[in-house]
Design an enzyme around this catalytic site. Structure first.
Site, PDB file in Angstrom:
ATOM      1  N   LYS A 268       0.835  -1.197   0.000  1.00  0.00           N
ATOM      2  CA  LYS A 268       0.000   0.000   0.000  1.00  0.00           C
ATOM      3  C   LYS A 268       0.872   1.249   0.000  1.00  0.00           C
ATOM      4  O   LYS A 268       1.854   1.314   0.749  1.00  0.00           O
ATOM      5  CB  LYS A 268      -0.928  -0.019   1.221  1.00  0.00           C
ATOM      6  CG  LYS A 268      -1.962   1.091   1.239  1.00  0.00           C
ATOM      7  CD  LYS A 268      -2.929   0.939   2.413  1.00  0.00           C
ATOM      8  CE  LYS A 268      -3.963   2.056   2.411  1.00  0.00           C
ATOM      9  NZ  LYS A 268      -4.946   1.914   3.518  1.00  0.00           N
TER      10      LYS A 268
ATOM     11  N   SER B 254      -9.448   2.908   1.904  1.00  0.00           N
ATOM     12  CA  SER B 254      -8.326   3.485   1.209  1.00  0.00           C
ATOM     13  C   SER B 254      -7.394   2.435   0.593  1.00  0.00           C
ATOM     14  O   SER B 254      -6.499   2.778  -0.178  1.00  0.00           O
ATOM     15  CB  SER B 254      -7.519   4.359   2.189  1.00  0.00           C
ATOM     16  OG  SER B 254      -6.997   3.585   3.261  1.00  0.00           O
TER      17      SER B 254
ATOM     18  N   SER C 135     -11.021   0.948   5.869  1.00  0.00           N
ATOM     19  CA  SER C 135     -10.132   0.944   4.714  1.00  0.00           C
ATOM     20  C   SER C 135      -9.588  -0.423   4.313  1.00  0.00           C
ATOM     21  O   SER C 135      -8.996  -0.559   3.250  1.00  0.00           O
ATOM     22  CB  SER C 135      -8.964   1.908   4.945  1.00  0.00           C
ATOM     23  OG  SER C 135      -9.404   3.241   4.885  1.00  0.00           O
TER      24      SER C 135
END
Length: 471
Positions: free
Chosen positions: A81, A156, A180
């Site tokens: 990420k 996210s 997220s």
């Protein structure tokens, strides 16, 4: 052969690599080919390091040939990420402020994954500073939903989840404050676990004592989530809230007899849910009954969860990003600026009230789980929404006033501290994925994974491949 390799689970890949039925070079090459073919249609991976990955794969094969001891994820490719620091690799947080940022050290979750043998492919797309559950930013644009490319991939950890759904890599790391890990898992028909705070420790962080944001795993199967947890969970003295239990507990078998397990079904927690989400998930209650569970409609009283989440989130945003705002206000998206400024307007009495209610929510869940083994509810209040929207403007006719409000089905759970799992829960009539959220007892992740595994095996929803693969 490339396509076959890309749809093997991480568990199967790890076994095949250890037994030398596969080489790390062919595994990495297959995933790089898949990225070249499919990533342009979804924009999930935003930094790609093919030469580095192939060099790491060659070294992984050399170690296997030499009979050297290797980690449980040896030779498995991953992209990290883009809010997780990676040593020597650009990490932008989706923001123009950090477009050229190259960290000197790995974040703890990345450190553990690399120590376990993971080969780094690159970085996955995020919203700016991970703010929001729709993945778009001014550096790389939006990540598209693999099942409907005109829809959101969530966030996210949206790039991570979309990449999994497309076979671009078999495991992904992410983080979750208000959903997220869970929202993108729901939108992309994969599995995401928000662990209990401290189960997967965080370092470095400006809020080391906070229980709000936690790192965790995403994968295509519950077993692969458990495999990754066996690596990333466990104590570390750099985190003051790290749980002392070792990650090895997650390597135990997931098979379990669910006869008599008490499931509380909550179609909502006092907020609107799109009727198609509700009906899709209600149709799955019979699956639990078929597994021997006792299913009742019930929900905990989470009064005050909204106030707690918004206050603690705003405080943490000011703590971590206040300096960025002071230096680079003009480079931040307006909603992010507003969140930081909300934190600056908080008074001591606001935080005191939030912390008092925070404790009450924990005890409400403790009492609720004395009666039930698991709480089942929607992950997301809506199916994947239109790509061009910042957030859904209404749900079932009820206006949504900001980019947080539509995420209450996740962030109400976040503030309780309970672990929560998103598993594929079916599809809408027009083919959009819907995730089922399973919430467990305090620090009860392994039992939660066992229940999720049984549901997954009974339904097979996660086996349905996305539309974007059809070209």
């Amino acid at each position: 052969m490339t396509d076959d390799i890309c749809w093997l689970t991480a568990t199967e890949l790890a076994r095949g690599l250890r037994e030398r039925e596969l080489s790390a070079r062919e595994v990495v090459a297959a995933h790089l080919d898949q990225i070249e073919r499919v990533n342009p249609a979804v924009n999930a991976i935003v930094t790609l390091l093919p030469e580095r990955a192939l060099e790491q794969a060659a070294e992984a094969d050399r170690l296997l040939a030499a009979g050297a001891p290797v980690g449980p994820l040896h030779g498995i490719p991953m992209a990290h990420k883009d809010t997780h620091d990676t040593a020597g690799i650009r990490t932008t947080y989706g923001s123009p402020v950090l477009r050229d940022n190259v960290p000197e050290a790995d974040e703890l979750i990345v450190e553990r994954l690399r120590a376990a043998g993971v080969i780094t492919l690159g970085k996955t797309n995020v919203p700016e500073f991970a703010a929001g559950s729709h993945t778009f930013n001014p550096l790389f644009g939006a990540t598209r939903n693999p099942y409907r490319p005109d829809r959101s991939a969530g966030g996210s950890s949206g790039g991570a989840a979309a990449a999994l759904a497309c076979g671009l890599h078999p495991l992904a790391d992410g983080s979750d404050m208000g959903g997220s890990l869970r929202n993108p898992a729901s939108f992309n028909n994969v599995v995401g676990l928000r662990p209990a705070p401290g189960r997967v420790p965080s370092h470095p962080t400006t809020a080391a004592w906070s229980t709000m944001s936690v790192p965790g795993p995403l994968a295509r199967t519950v077993a692969d989530v458990a495999l990754m947890m066996s690596v990333v969970a466990g104590p570390d003295d750099r985190s003051p809230i790290a749980i002392s239990e070792p990650g090895a507990v997650f390597a135990e078998p997931l098979d379990r007899d669910l006869t008599g397990v008490r499931v509380a079904w909550a179609p909502d927690l006092g907020f609107p849910v799109d009727p198609v989400v509700r009906s899709t998930l209600e149709a799955q209650l019979k699956v639990f009954e078929g597994l021997g569970c006792v299913v009742e409609q019930a929900r905990p009283d989470l009064t005050g969860a909204d106030e707690v989440f918004r206050a603690l989130r705003a405080w943490q945003f000011d703590l971590s990003l206040g300096g960025v705002l002071d230096r680079s206000r003009e480079l931040l998206k307006p909603s992010l600026v507003d969140n930081i400024e909300q934190g600056r307007r908080l008074r001591g009495t606001d935080l005191a009230r939030a912390e008092e209610q925070h404790a009450k929510l924990y005890h409400e869940m403790r009492r609720f789980f004395a009666r039930y083994d698991v709480l089942a509810l929607p992950v997301s209040q809506v199916p994947p929404f239109e790509l061009e929207l910042e957030y859904p403007g209404e749900i079932d006719g009820v206006p949504q006033h900001d980019y947080l409000e539509w995420m209450r089905s996740c962030y109400y759970i976040s503030v309780t501290g309970s672990p929560a799992l998103s598993v594929p829960g079916g599809f809408t009539p027009d083919g959009l994925p819907v995730g089922l959220q399973l919430v467990g007892r305090h620090r009860g992740e392994f039992g939660l994974l066992q229940i999720g595994h049984a549901f997954e095996q009974a339904t097979g929803f996660g086996l349905r491949r996305p539309q974007v693969l059809d070209g």
